[in-house]
Design an enzyme around this catalytic site. Structure first.
Site, PDB file in Angstrom:
ATOM      1  N   LYS A  21       0.823  -1.218   0.000  1.00 50.85           N
ATOM      2  CA  LYS A  21       0.000   0.000   0.000  1.00 50.85           C
ATOM      3  C   LYS A  21       0.855   1.265   0.000  1.00 50.85           C
ATOM      4  O   LYS A  21       0.540   2.240  -0.695  1.00 50.85           O
ATOM      5  CB  LYS A  21      -0.939  -0.026   1.218  1.00 50.85           C
ATOM      6  CG  LYS A  21      -1.854   1.169   1.341  1.00 50.85           C
ATOM      7  CD  LYS A  21      -2.995   0.863   2.305  1.00 50.85           C
ATOM      8  CE  LYS A  21      -2.501   0.498   3.689  1.00 50.85           C
ATOM      9  NZ  LYS A  21      -1.853   1.626   4.384  1.00 50.85           N
TER      10      LYS A  21
ATOM     11  N   ARG B 106      11.085  -9.886   5.866  1.00 43.45           N
ATOM     12  CA  ARG B 106      11.442  -8.468   5.848  1.00 43.45           C
ATOM     13  C   ARG B 106      12.526  -8.162   6.890  1.00 43.45           C
ATOM     14  O   ARG B 106      12.480  -8.634   8.023  1.00 43.45           O
ATOM     15  CB  ARG B 106      10.190  -7.631   6.117  1.00 43.45           C
ATOM     16  CG  ARG B 106      10.344  -6.151   5.901  1.00 43.45           C
ATOM     17  CD  ARG B 106       8.996  -5.478   5.749  1.00 43.45           C
ATOM     18  NE  ARG B 106       8.057  -5.830   6.808  1.00 43.45           N
ATOM     19  CZ  ARG B 106       6.774  -5.494   6.791  1.00 43.45           C
ATOM     20  NH1 ARG B 106       6.282  -4.833   5.767  1.00 43.45           N
ATOM     21  NH2 ARG B 106       5.977  -5.841   7.784  1.00 43.45           N
TER      22      ARG B 106
ATOM     23  N   ARG C 197      -2.661 -10.190  12.733  1.00 48.10           N
ATOM     24  CA  ARG C 197      -2.895  -8.889  12.102  1.00 48.10           C
ATOM     25  C   ARG C 197      -3.748  -9.034  10.844  1.00 48.10           C
ATOM     26  O   ARG C 197      -4.620  -8.195  10.561  1.00 48.10           O
ATOM     27  CB  ARG C 197      -1.558  -8.235  11.761  1.00 48.10           C
ATOM     28  CG  ARG C 197      -0.753  -7.824  12.985  1.00 48.10           C
ATOM     29  CD  ARG C 197       0.693  -7.543  12.632  1.00 48.10           C
ATOM     30  NE  ARG C 197       0.855  -6.358  11.790  1.00 48.10           N
ATOM     31  CZ  ARG C 197       1.997  -6.029  11.205  1.00 48.10           C
ATOM     32  NH1 ARG C 197       3.078  -6.801  11.339  1.00 48.10           N
ATOM     33  NH2 ARG C 197       2.071  -4.943  10.471  1.00 48.10           N
TER      34      ARG C 197
ATOM     35  N   ARG D 103     -10.553   2.535   9.322  1.00 50.38           N
ATOM     36  CA  ARG D 103     -10.105   1.164   9.564  1.00 50.38           C
ATOM     37  C   ARG D 103     -11.244   0.250   9.992  1.00 50.38           C
ATOM     38  O   ARG D 103     -11.145  -0.965   9.830  1.00 50.38           O
ATOM     39  CB  ARG D 103      -9.021   1.152  10.650  1.00 50.38           C
ATOM     40  CG  ARG D 103      -7.697   1.738  10.217  1.00 50.38           C
ATOM     41  CD  ARG D 103      -6.634   1.556  11.298  1.00 50.38           C
ATOM     42  NE  ARG D 103      -5.344   2.026  10.853  1.00 50.38           N
ATOM     43  CZ  ARG D 103      -4.917   3.272  10.952  1.00 50.38           C
ATOM     44  NH1 ARG D 103      -5.713   4.170  11.520  1.00 50.38           N
ATOM     45  NH2 ARG D 103      -3.737   3.644  10.512  1.00 50.38           N
TER      46      ARG D 103
ATOM     47  N   ARG E 227      11.795  -7.209  12.895  1.00 46.89           N
ATOM     48  CA  ARG E 227      10.806  -6.729  13.854  1.00 46.89           C
ATOM     49  C   ARG E 227      10.132  -7.869  14.589  1.00 46.89           C
ATOM     50  O   ARG E 227       9.883  -8.941  14.017  1.00 46.89           O
ATOM     51  CB  ARG E 227       9.741  -5.882  13.146  1.00 46.89           C
ATOM     52  CG  ARG E 227      10.187  -4.491  12.814  1.00 46.89           C
ATOM     53  CD  ARG E 227       9.163  -3.734  11.985  1.00 46.89           C
ATOM     54  NE  ARG E 227       7.789  -3.955  12.415  1.00 46.89           N
ATOM     55  CZ  ARG E 227       6.732  -3.350  11.876  1.00 46.89           C
ATOM     56  NH1 ARG E 227       6.910  -2.512  10.865  1.00 46.89           N
ATOM     57  NH2 ARG E 227       5.523  -3.583  12.313  1.00 46.89           N
TER      58      ARG E 227
END
Length: 298
Positions: free
Chosen positions: A91, A202, A243, A167, A232
């Site tokens: 995004k 990532r 998530r 959201r 992370r």
């Protein structure tokens, strides 16, 4: 002036005359008069000569209302866009493309919130009270901050791109009641397994700020860089799964409010192909098909 009394047919004296300030001034005046006459001629004919009929040397069409603005037919309303997508859907990359291509103002609720707090506005003070307590800022405060930001002159002139907001269904309903209306709603669709793969692989470089992916965008073959890369804590398969589930629940509640203006974009392809589909969707007039046509089978 002695130059004006000379015989201009005499080649020996012609060069003297051409260098005369008075002669050069007269020539310049003549050129300016000719230009003014030409402009006046065009003005007198503008009633009968359409802009599209004007042509430059070589036959290239000139449409001043298109190139330089002007004319009600050429003016378009400032775009009002919402984009939604799961974590790792790409995004952010597509937001950059939309801003660069359409000139809209990118609005992140987090950035807008911090601006209000920093400016010490009433909305900012209200939000800060909750933030200082470690509590979530209520929807009515967030909606107020968003509405205030969207009413700013830059958003009114250029249009806006709301990034990942609303959201929840509650926020979407509150936006509707507040009169915040979008023209287009972009939904980036990426399969869950690809989202997890993108997220788990990532890595970020705390020194340069660059983000790499062990498979899709490997870091440089430099031991110093690889040693300092950070993974992370929430970039794990388990955390990402939670998530994604939360995202699906939220977007399912939001979509009904934007069903008439929503366009679903396949987000698992090359970023340029995705950007092309988004551009096609945004340029479509209201009521046009919301999903880009799929390529025909060979």
């Amino acid at each position: 002036d002695p130059c004006l009394r000379t015989n201009v047919c005499d080649p020996r004296q012609t060069s003297v005359m051409l260098r005369s300030p008075l002669f050069l001034s007269l020539c310049l005046s003549a050129l300016l008069c000719a230009q003014a006459s030409h402009v006046a001629s065009l003005s007198l004919r503008e009633e009968t000569l359409a802009p599209s009929a004007l042509r430059l040397r070589g036959g290239i069409a000139l449409n001043p209302t298109k190139w330089f603005g002007g004319g009600d037919a050429e003016k378009k309303a400032a775009p009002k866009i919402i984009i939604a997508g799961a974590p790792a859907s790409g995004k952010g990359t597509q937001c950059e493309f939309i801003v660069n291509s359409f000139g809209v103002v990118h609005i992140s609720t987090g950035d807008a919130l911090r601006e209000q707090v920093k400016a010490g506005t009433e909305l900012g003070k209200s939000a800060k009270e909750y933030m200082d307590k470690g509590a979530l800022v209520p929807d009515d405060v967030i909606i107020g901050i968003v509405k205030d930001r969207l009413s700013a002159p830059d958003c009114q002139t250029k249009g806006w791109l709301l990034d990942g907001f609303p959201r929840t269904g509650v926020q979407a309903e509150a936006m509707q009641k507040a009169g915040i209306v979008a023209d287009k709603f972009i939904l980036l669709n990426v399969p869950d397994d690809i989202l997890i793969e993108r997220c788990v692989g990532r890595r970020s470089d705390p020194v340069t700020g660059k983000i790499y992916h062990l498979k899709f965008n490997p870091p440089p073959d430099d031991p110093a860089v690889q040693a300092r890369l950070v993974h992370r804590a929430d970039d794990t398969e388990e955390a990402m799964g939670k998530r994604i589930t939360m995202y699906h629940d939220n977007v399912t509640a939001v979509l009904p409010y934007y069903a008439d203006i929503a366009g679903k974009i396949d987000g698992q392809r090359d970023k340029q192909a995705i950007a092309a589909d988004i551009a096609t969707f945004l340029e479509q007039p209201a009521g046009a098909p919301k999903e880009p046509p799929k390529p025909k089978e060979p």
